[in-house]
Design a protein around this motif. Structure first.
Motif, mmCIF file in Angstrom:
data_model
loop_
_atom_site.group_PDB
_atom_site.id
_atom_site.type_symbol
_atom_site.label_atom_id
_atom_site.label_comp_id
_atom_site.label_asym_id
_atom_site.label_seq_id
_atom_site.Cartn_x
_atom_site.Cartn_y
_atom_site.Cartn_z
ATOM 1 N N ILE A 169 3.093 27.009 -7.509
ATOM 2 C CA ILE A 169 3.600 25.797 -6.867
ATOM 3 C C ILE A 169 2.506 24.750 -6.705
ATOM 4 C CG2 ILE A 169 5.524 26.906 -5.682
ATOM 5 C CD1 ILE A 169 3.789 26.957 -3.157
ATOM 6 N N ALA A 170 1.264 25.061 -7.143
ATOM 7 C CA ALA A 170 0.215 24.035 -7.210
ATOM 8 C C ALA A 170 0.636 22.914 -8.147
ATOM 9 C CB ALA A 170 -1.100 24.657 -7.687
ATOM 10 N N PHE A 171 1.522 23.232 -9.095
ATOM 11 C CA PHE A 171 2.072 22.248 -10.015
ATOM 12 C C PHE A 171 3.306 21.680 -9.335
ATOM 13 C CE2 PHE A 171 4.479 21.008 -13.884
ATOM 14 C CZ PHE A 171 3.490 20.305 -14.540
ATOM 15 N N GLY A 172 3.111 20.594 -8.589
ATOM 16 C CA GLY A 172 4.201 20.231 -7.707
ATOM 17 C C GLY A 172 4.559 18.778 -7.645
ATOM 18 N N MET A 173 4.210 18.154 -6.517
ATOM 19 C CA MET A 173 4.785 16.863 -6.198
ATOM 20 C C MET A 173 4.408 15.765 -7.185
ATOM 21 S SD MET A 173 4.442 16.760 -2.052
ATOM 22 C CE MET A 173 2.758 17.357 -2.007
ATOM 23 N N GLY A 174 3.342 15.947 -7.954
ATOM 24 C CA GLY A 174 2.905 14.880 -8.837
ATOM 25 C C GLY A 174 3.642 14.802 -10.150
ATOM 26 N N ILE A 175 4.704 15.569 -10.326
ATOM 27 C CA ILE A 175 5.369 15.627 -11.624
ATOM 28 C C ILE A 175 6.557 14.668 -11.649
ATOM 29 C CG2 ILE A 175 6.491 17.139 -13.294
ATOM 30 C CD1 ILE A 175 3.426 17.519 -12.692
ATOM 31 N N ASP A 176 6.399 13.587 -12.418
ATOM 32 C CA ASP A 176 7.440 12.571 -12.518
ATOM 33 C C ASP A 176 8.136 12.591 -13.871
ATOM 34 O OD1 ASP A 176 7.970 11.291 -10.221
ATOM 35 O OD2 ASP A 176 6.747 9.522 -10.583
ATOM 36 N N LYS A 177 7.857 13.576 -14.701
ATOM 37 C CA LYS A 177 8.439 13.629 -16.045
ATOM 38 C C LYS A 177 9.960 13.685 -15.931
ATOM 39 C CE LYS A 177 8.118 16.460 -20.286
ATOM 40 N NZ LYS A 177 7.423 15.563 -21.230
ATOM 41 N N PRO A 178 10.670 12.705 -16.469
ATOM 42 C CA PRO A 178 12.109 12.623 -16.220
ATOM 43 C C PRO A 178 12.957 13.565 -17.063
ATOM 44 C CG PRO A 178 11.414 10.776 -17.557
ATOM 45 C CD PRO A 178 10.163 11.523 -17.197
ATOM 46 N N ASN A 179 12.425 14.006 -18.232
ATOM 47 C CA ASN A 179 13.268 14.785 -19.143
ATOM 48 C C ASN A 179 12.922 16.274 -19.132
ATOM 49 O OD1 ASN A 179 10.791 14.300 -20.380
ATOM 50 N ND2 ASN A 179 11.650 14.301 -22.444
ATOM 51 N N VAL A 180 12.572 16.803 -17.960
ATOM 52 C CA VAL A 180 12.451 18.256 -17.801
ATOM 53 C C VAL A 180 13.879 18.808 -17.781
ATOM 54 C CG1 VAL A 180 11.719 20.126 -16.274
ATOM 55 C CG2 VAL A 180 10.285 18.089 -16.524
ATOM 56 N N ILE B 113 0.865 -1.185 0.000
ATOM 57 C CA ILE B 113 0.000 0.000 0.000
ATOM 58 C C ILE B 113 0.896 1.228 0.000
ATOM 59 C CG2 ILE B 113 -1.863 1.238 1.153
ATOM 60 C CD1 ILE B 113 -2.622 -1.552 0.097
ATOM 61 N N VAL B 114 0.747 2.050 -1.022
ATOM 62 C CA VAL B 114 1.576 3.242 -1.161
ATOM 63 C C VAL B 114 0.712 4.472 -0.920
ATOM 64 C CG1 VAL B 114 3.163 4.520 -2.658
ATOM 65 C CG2 VAL B 114 2.962 2.028 -2.884
ATOM 66 N N ILE B 115 1.081 5.280 0.067
ATOM 67 C CA ILE B 115 0.350 6.514 0.375
ATOM 68 C C ILE B 115 1.014 7.647 -0.384
ATOM 69 C CG2 ILE B 115 -0.324 8.154 2.154
ATOM 70 C CD1 ILE B 115 0.391 4.582 3.159
ATOM 71 N N SER B 116 0.249 8.288 -1.251
ATOM 72 C CA SER B 116 0.777 9.336 -2.121
ATOM 73 C C SER B 116 -0.169 10.530 -2.071
ATOM 74 C CB SER B 116 0.891 8.797 -3.547
ATOM 75 O OG SER B 116 1.449 9.749 -4.415
ATOM 76 N N PRO B 117 0.349 11.764 -2.121
ATOM 77 C CA PRO B 117 -0.500 12.932 -1.875
ATOM 78 C C PRO B 117 -1.292 13.429 -3.074
ATOM 79 C CG PRO B 117 1.766 13.628 -2.130
ATOM 80 C CD PRO B 117 1.767 12.134 -2.207
ATOM 81 N N LEU B 118 -0.928 13.033 -4.294
ATOM 82 C CA LEU B 118 -1.559 13.619 -5.474
ATOM 83 C C LEU B 118 -2.016 12.549 -6.450
ATOM 84 C CD1 LEU B 118 0.877 16.578 -6.213
ATOM 85 C CD2 LEU B 118 -1.381 16.709 -5.173
ATOM 86 N N ILE B 119 -3.193 12.778 -7.037
ATOM 87 C CA ILE B 119 -3.759 11.835 -7.989
ATOM 88 C C ILE B 119 -2.838 11.657 -9.192
ATOM 89 C CG2 ILE B 119 -5.672 11.450 -9.585
ATOM 90 C CD1 ILE B 119 -7.489 12.857 -7.561
ATOM 91 N N SER B 120 -2.305 12.775 -9.709
ATOM 92 C CA SER B 120 -1.462 12.693 -10.899
ATOM 93 C C SER B 120 -0.221 11.845 -10.650
ATOM 94 C CB SER B 120 -1.050 14.100 -11.357
ATOM 95 O OG SER B 120 -0.373 14.790 -10.323
ATOM 96 N N LEU B 121 0.315 11.913 -9.435
ATOM 97 C CA LEU B 121 1.488 11.108 -9.100
ATOM 98 C C LEU B 121 1.133 9.630 -9.092
ATOM 99 C CD1 LEU B 121 4.450 11.173 -8.263
ATOM 100 C CD2 LEU B 121 3.715 11.413 -5.894
ATOM 101 N N MET B 122 -0.032 9.296 -8.522
ATOM 102 C CA MET B 122 -0.473 7.905 -8.510
ATOM 103 C C MET B 122 -0.661 7.394 -9.937
ATOM 104 S SD MET B 122 -3.477 7.915 -5.663
ATOM 105 C CE MET B 122 -3.552 9.179 -4.401
ATOM 106 N N GLN B 123 -1.350 8.174 -10.758
ATOM 107 C CA GLN B 123 -1.619 7.761 -12.132
ATOM 108 C C GLN B 123 -0.328 7.501 -12.894
ATOM 109 O OE1 GLN B 123 -3.959 11.184 -13.221
ATOM 110 N NE2 GLN B 123 -5.898 10.112 -12.922
ATOM 111 N N ASP B 124 0.633 8.380 -12.707
ATOM 112 C CA ASP B 124 1.907 8.256 -13.417
ATOM 113 C C ASP B 124 2.654 7.004 -12.984
ATOM 114 O OD1 ASP B 124 3.341 9.761 -15.440
ATOM 115 O OD2 ASP B 124 4.928 9.945 -13.954
ATOM 116 N N GLN B 125 2.712 6.784 -11.674
ATOM 117 C CA GLN B 125 3.421 5.607 -11.160
ATOM 118 C C GLN B 125 2.756 4.321 -11.620
ATOM 119 O OE1 GLN B 125 6.110 5.211 -9.100
ATOM 120 N NE2 GLN B 125 6.527 7.221 -8.251
#
Length: 606
Positions: free
Chosen positions: A287-298, A61-73
């Protein structure tokens, strides 16, 4: 157990061995022990719980703060052949019940959910009826009120220690000072957890901080000069500013989108999806655009306003270069930033202890901006890490800052603040110093002051720079009423009395024109001209596959994996298996398609 972990890593992720402390963390958690992991963004935190999740019986069970982060993972794990899902408010009741059924019948390896969902009675009841392999608490600094992203929902996660005492728990974060680390251990009941503190250094990132003159022109010049076709993030403090900057970049021909909490949900989601799934898109965001960003090639992160703390700055800049390739972060910083932060602190209704803590955080951020020494050394020192030598990979190391003896001008500036009654802002005091006979100055009879016109040897820009540095050093203070009124700080007395001298940095106005090979930021800049067609062909295939599946291109393969294909040019599946980042599932799904592109390129070379 380590041999088993390496086997999982190789077959699923396509890597031969772990990095840094990953092996120790994985084997500890796989053995059923707790851990607290502090590892920089891009350092491979997710592997620390994903690998043991596949080694232990049950569902992680992984606790994550943002929906976008979960979706990406989850999208990434599904590509690897891992049975993963997420529960979030974005799912309807039927979809949520289906995933709960998968959890109960043991057909999930990992399940992601937000802290507020986990602590509900319904979820806890389901988990009590399910074999759980481990709990992973991502972004664990959110539990601390001293952290920069405090979320009250995280406080309820202490229930895991009470109701699931036999299940190992792993807390992970990229940014936490000593106080926040202590809070994580106490509030999440991890007193006996082993602490793994990795280096906070991101050697692939080039740090640059410049005085803000014309932010839009400076930003445009920076992107054109160093990142003309790269994905990047531009941070602004206000929603209105993000929209203005995005429109300006679009007018200059850049593919820019805007992101802030005030946008309609469908527009916000569409813009984020465009940034994640298309190449070379720039997002201008709060900064609302934050923790859920997993894009590696920024490839770059730019700030047009001063971050509120070094923790925030480190986390936001850490979104650049997660794939380990060269990237740049650039902060444009000005006098108004210092004034604004001092006003916010003065207006704070928190306790005196809270105000002192916030003052230390602001001072540390200002020190990074005004330092004349290696920026990376100072940044790492804040996180209790010592770098013995200057990094050679920041603007100050690349082009050392000149200083000047500002003792007399500073005394003159402090005297002008005092003699005008400590009732005016910077611009008014500067006008007095340079001898401007404005209606307001004449009405106040300040042209009769001894300091009037005594500062004509310095330009307006130099005076503003001097006042900015006096404020940053705490020799001047700003009122909290929103007027920007200056007043003397007690710390300025030794300087006024002539007991000490003062050296200040001499600001650079523009980006360094000379390119340095060590800061060539785009992945393609490291390729020979003959390899460019293959690089572009592999990226085109990746984009086509990603579009067909509705996932971001990096979910198929990272840039670093494509770069390795260009370098080694594998011509068989067995050779391709040796490329880092290609596990069994991806080799089976994509190997032949990418081999076809490579073979076509090789044939064209003959």
């Amino acid at each position: 157990m380590l041999a088993q972990a390496r086997e999982v890593l190789q077959h699923v992720w396509g890597y031969d061995d772990f990095r840094s402390q990953q092996a120790d963390i994985v084997t500890r958690v796989a053995s059923g022990e707790d851990a607290l992991v502090l590892m920089p963004t891009g350092g491979g935190k997710s592997l620390c719980y994903q690998v043991p999740a596949l080694m232990r019986p049950g569902t992680a069970i992984v606790i994550s703060p943002l929906i976008s982060l979960m979706q990406d993972q989850v999208a990434t794990l599904l590509q690897l052949g891992v049975r993963a899902a997420y529960l979030s408010s974005s799912l309807d009741a039927y979809e949520a019940r289906a995933i709960e059924s998968q959890l109960l019948d043991g057909s999930l390896d990992l399940l992601y959910m937000a802290p507020e969902r986990l602590v509900t009675a319904r979820t806890l009841d389901i988990l009590q009826r399910t074999p759980i392999s481990l709990f992973a608490i991502d972004e664990a600094h959110c539990v601390s009120q001293w952290g920069h992203d405090f979320r009250a929902d995280y406080l309820g996660l202490s229930v895991l220690a009470e109701q699931f005492p036999q299940v190992p728990r792993l807390a992970l974060t990229a940014t936490a000072d000593l106080r926040t680390r202590a809070d994580i251990k106490r509030l999440l009941r991890l007193e006996n957890a082993e602490v793994y503190l990795s280096s906070f250094d991101r050697p692939n990132i080039f740090y640059r901080i410049l005085p803000r003159l014309n932010a839009l022109e400076q930003l445009t010049d920076f992107i054109k000069r160093e990142h003309p076709s790269d994905a990047g993030i531009v941070y602004c403090l206000s929603r209105a500013k993000t929209e203005k900057v995005a429109e300006a970049l679009q007018a200059r021909g850049f593919p820019a989108v805007v992101y802030h909490a005030g946008l309609p949900a469908h527009e916000r989601e569409a813009n984020q999806t465009k940034f994640l799934r298309e190449e070379g898109v720039i997002v201008v965001a709060t900064i609302a655009f934050g923790m859920g960003i997993d894009k590696p090639n920024v490839r770059f992160v730019a700030h047009l306003d001063l971050p509120k703390s070094l923790e925030a700055y480190y986390q936001e800049t850490g979104r650049a270069g997660r794939d380990g390739l060269a990237s740049t972060v650039c902060l444009f910083y000005g006098l108004q930033d210092v004034i604004k932060h001092q006003q916010m602190l003065a207006q704070s209704e928190g306790s005196e202890e809270h105000k002192r803590h916030e003052r230390r955080r602001i001072d540390a951020m200002l020190q990074l901006c005004e330092t004349t020494d290696c920026r990376r050394q100072l940044l790492l020192r804040y996180f209790d890490e010592h770098m013995p030598k200057p990094c050679g990979h920041c603007d100050i190391c690349a082009e050392p800052v000149a200083t000047w003896d500002a003792t007399e001008p500073a005394r003159m500036a402090l005297s002008a603040v005092y003699r005008t009654g400590q009732r005016y802002g910077v611009e008014y005091v500067v006008e007095v110093l340079v001898g401007k006979r404005s209606d307001r100055i004449l009405a106040n009879q300040h042209e009769q002051l001894a300091v009037f016109g005594q500062g004509q040897s310095l330009s307006l820009k130099s005076w503003r720079s001097l006042f900015r540095q006096l404020l940053a050093k705490g020799l001047l203070l700003v009122d909290g009423e929103g007027f920007g009124t200056l007043r003397l700080a007690p710390e300025c007395r030794p300087l006024l009395k002539g007991e000490v001298s003062l050296a200040l940095r001499q600001d650079k106005d523009t980006l360094t024109a000379q390119r340095r090979s060590s800061t060539a930021s785009r992945a393609s800049q490291t390729l020979d001209a003959a390899d460019q067609p293959l690089w572009l062909g592999l990226r085109a295939l990746r984009r086509e596959l990603a579009l067909a599946q509705g996932v971001p291109p990096y979910v198929i393969f990272h840039d670093s994996t494509l770069m390795a294909m260009v370098e080694h040019m594998p011509l068989s599946l067995n050779e391709m298996r040796l490329i880092g980042g290609i596990g069994d599932s991806k080799l089976s799904r994509y190997g032949d398609d990418f081999l076809a592109v490579i073979r076509q390129h090789v044939d064209a070379m003959v």
